[in-house]
Design an enzyme around this catalytic site. Structure first.
Site, short mmCIF file in Angstrom:
data_model
loop_
_atom_site.label_atom_id
_atom_site.label_comp_id
_atom_site.label_asym_id
_atom_site.label_seq_id
_atom_site.Cartn_x
_atom_site.Cartn_y
_atom_site.Cartn_z
N GLY A 1 -0.04 -3.59 3.92
CA GLY A 1 -1.16 -2.39 4.13
C GLY A 1 -0.11 -1.15 5.04
O GLY A 1 1.03 -1.19 4.41
N SER A 2 -1.02 -1.38 6.31
CA SER A 2 -0.31 -0.27 6.87
C SER A 2 1.10 -0.26 7.77
O SER A 2 1.59 0.00 8.29
CB SER A 2 -1.67 -0.06 8.48
OG SER A 2 -2.34 0.25 7.77
N ASP B 1 1.14 -0.90 0.33
CA ASP B 1 -0.29 0.51 0.32
C ASP B 1 0.95 1.63 0.33
O ASP B 1 2.25 1.55 0.63
CB ASP B 1 -0.82 0.35 0.81
CG ASP B 1 -2.25 -1.13 0.87
OD1 ASP B 1 -2.08 -1.45 0.41
OD2 ASP B 1 -3.30 -0.37 2.03
N LYS C 1 -7.35 0.93 -5.16
CA LYS C 1 -9.00 0.66 -4.52
C LYS C 1 -10.29 1.11 -5.26
O LYS C 1 -9.54 2.51 -5.60
CB LYS C 1 -8.48 0.39 -3.65
CG LYS C 1 -7.97 -0.28 -2.51
CD LYS C 1 -8.05 -0.01 -1.16
CE LYS C 1 -6.38 -1.19 -0.43
NZ LYS C 1 -6.53 -2.52 -0.03
N GLY D 1 -3.15 -7.54 7.76
CA GLY D 1 -2.98 -7.43 9.40
C GLY D 1 -1.27 -8.28 9.39
O GLY D 1 -0.46 -8.50 10.34
N ARG E 1 -7.84 -20.36 6.40
CA ARG E 1 -7.90 -22.00 6.60
C ARG E 1 -8.94 -21.96 6.46
O ARG E 1 -9.17 -23.60 5.69
CB ARG E 1 -7.27 -22.28 8.41
CG ARG E 1 -6.29 -21.90 8.71
CD ARG E 1 -6.56 -22.56 10.14
NE ARG E 1 -5.30 -22.56 10.62
CZ ARG E 1 -3.87 -23.35 10.35
NH1 ARG E 1 -3.95 -24.83 9.67
NH2 ARG E 1 -2.97 -22.80 10.98
N GLY F 1 -5.22 -2.85 8.46
CA GLY F 1 -5.52 -1.74 9.43
C GLY F 1 -5.03 -2.08 11.23
O GLY F 1 -4.99 -1.30 11.39
#
Lengths: 294, 213
Positions: free
Chosen positions: A234-235, A23, A80, A213, A164, A152
């Protein structure tokens, strides 16, 4: 022609395997990502952790910024669009981005319909929490699926759950007879033929990546070992103390995901603190991004 | 045909798994025994007969290419091992790279321009590939129609005298060979390959291996 176009869409997804998609919110971050060895960058207005903090409506990124990113790096540029916001997607296609993420991280634009992705020339990636959701998106024309995770948060537990669950749902098809398969397809709201194809293939017909995550090299390796074919971060990069070092380390961990020696080495290289994390149980229902999408 | 080929596909990043299944299915169809493995470290290259550079992002692969891996690839080339690269793989093997300039192994005397056809919107699939007279030596079957899948593809902008142009698209070379190095700017590994429909390009590579051994 239509078949050809889908082949090209999946083709680009194939090229991104074994890599990291990062990101970025501006061209400077895109350069750091490319230098670290990212296979693509994802242009967005704000990284998910900022969207969480600041609230408000999260939309497609500013065109000027996406353009600046496209001009700056040689790797593919993704952007996005809001769930169901086909006009944003049309604009992104016209602009010439290489991939569109119809993303739950942005504020949804439609509470019933996702974008009909078949008529578009460029490929789409969509998030999923289980096999049914993945197949609904593929049925709509998605050329890549990613676990939704919980964007995030810097907390990997949701991405693990989703990865899973997709694989165990596929495994469970083995046991099903034709009539049970039909019922399952009805529950999943997808055509029987698609479910039959999955049963035969024993995997999704499009690449399966992981997102939501990932904050450390170990997180990336965990998702790859659980069957992800690439990871989105991302973050996790720009909210850490040393983004460039962390970005490089996550790239190396994604390639060397099976090799503990490499994982130890790159974990040392990811200097400084990871992004601060959030315990999922502290999120209210409206704060859970993964519940967006239908 | 030579038996017990040891093939390796560079698995730093990219569509290496498509190459692996293309090799396996073609080998099965031709009754050739091939052992194929994913290559990530220098020691894995030593025993190979064929080393494949897959498609992907060449800039990302370069970041993952450690010095010792580079050296073992160079010594593999020097001892005459067969090398095949598609798209990003072709870029890594070329003599000179543009758009932007970057490191390459300089194993084959071509200049290549990255993303030369444009972004994903300009990616295309074509059956208009022309097998040259030289190419017919290797891609001989009369009915053969090659499919070219070009994804954000590079373009070969010039070829040296020693380079054999085997296939062209609109007069641009898209499959070329020089000694033990073969590159394509398209993705034969993504075309449908099955036991009854082996990959013509991999069939050719197995033929080259037979001739050189």
């Amino acid at each position: 022609m239509k078949e050809n176009s889908f082949k090209l869409k999946i083709g680009l997804a194939e090229m991104l395997k074994g890599g990291v998609i990062m990101d970025v919110v501006n061209a400077e971050q895109a350069v750091i990502a490319e230098d670290a060895g990212a296979v693509a960058v994802m242009a967005l207005e704000r990284v998910p952790s900022d969207i969480r903090k600041e609230g408000g409506v999260a939309r497609m990124a500013n065109i000027e910024i996406i353009e600046a990113i496209m001009e700056t790096v040689s790797i593919p540029v993704m952007a996005k669009a809001r769930i169901g916001h086909f006009a944003e997607a049309q604009i992104l296609q016209q602009l010439g981005v290489d991939f569109i993420d119809e993303s739950e991280v942005l504020t949804p634009a439609d509470e019933k319909f996702h974008i009909d992705k078949h008529p578009f020339q460029i490929p789409f990636v969509c998030g999923a929490t289980d096999l049914g959701e993945a197949l609904r998106r593929i049925n709509e024309g998605a050329a890549m699926i990613r676990s939704k995770g919980e964007a995030g948060t810097g907390n990997i537990i949701e991405a693990v759950r989703h990865m899973r669950s997709i694989y165990s749902d596929i495994k469970a098809l083995e046991e099903l007879e034709k009539d049970q398969l039909l019922k399952r397809a009805q529950e999943m709201r997808i055509p029987l033929a698609l479910l039959e194809e999955i049963k035969l293939l024993k995997k999704l017909p499009v690449p399966l990546f992981s997102a939501g995550g990932i904050a450390t090299p170990a997180d990336a390796a965990l998702m790859m070992q659980l069957g992800a074919e690439s990871v989105f971060v991302g973050s996790g990069i720009y909210k850490s103390e040393d983004p460039a070092a962390r970005a490089r380390a996550i790239v190396k961990a994604t390639t060397g995901f099976m090799n503990p020696e490499i994982l130890l080495e790159v974990s040392k290289e990811a200097r400084g603190a990871a992004m601060p994390g959030i315990d999922i149980s502290t999120l209210s229902k409206s704060e859970r991004l993964q519940d967006r999408g239908w | 045909m030579v038996n017990n080929i040891k093939a390796g596909v560079l698995a730093l990043q990219g569509d290496f798994s498509s190459h692996i299944s293309a090799i396996q299915l073609t080998a099965k169809s031709l009754n050739v025994e091939v052992e194929v493995s994913e290559i990530r470290t220098s020691t894995e290259i030593e025993k190979l007969d064929l080393l494949v550079f897959p498609g992907g992002e060449s800039s990302a692969m370069l970041k993952l290419l450690k010095a010792d891996l580079k050296e073992s690839i160079i010594s593999f080339k020097q001892r005459g091992g067969l090398i095949f690269g598609t798209c990003a793989g072709a870029i890594l093997l070329a003599d000179k790279v543009s758009n932007p300039k970057q490191f390459s192994f300089q194993f084959i005397d071509v200049e290549i321009e990255r993303n030369s056809y444009g972004r994903q919107k300009s990616s295309f699939i074509t059956k208009d590939l022309v097998i040259t007279e030289l190419g017919k030596k290797y891609l001989s079957s009369k009915s053969l129609v090659l499919e070219g899948i070009f994804i954000r593809a590079p373009k070969i902008t010039s070829v040296g005298k020693e380079v054999m142009v085997l296939v062209t698209h609109l007069d641009t070379p898209v499959l070329v060979m020089q000694n033990n190095v073969l590159i394509s700017t398209f993705h034969p590994e993504l075309s449908p390959i099955s036991k009854s429909e082996p990959s013509p390009i991999y069939q050719m590579l197995f033929q080259v291996l037979r001739e050189t051994q």
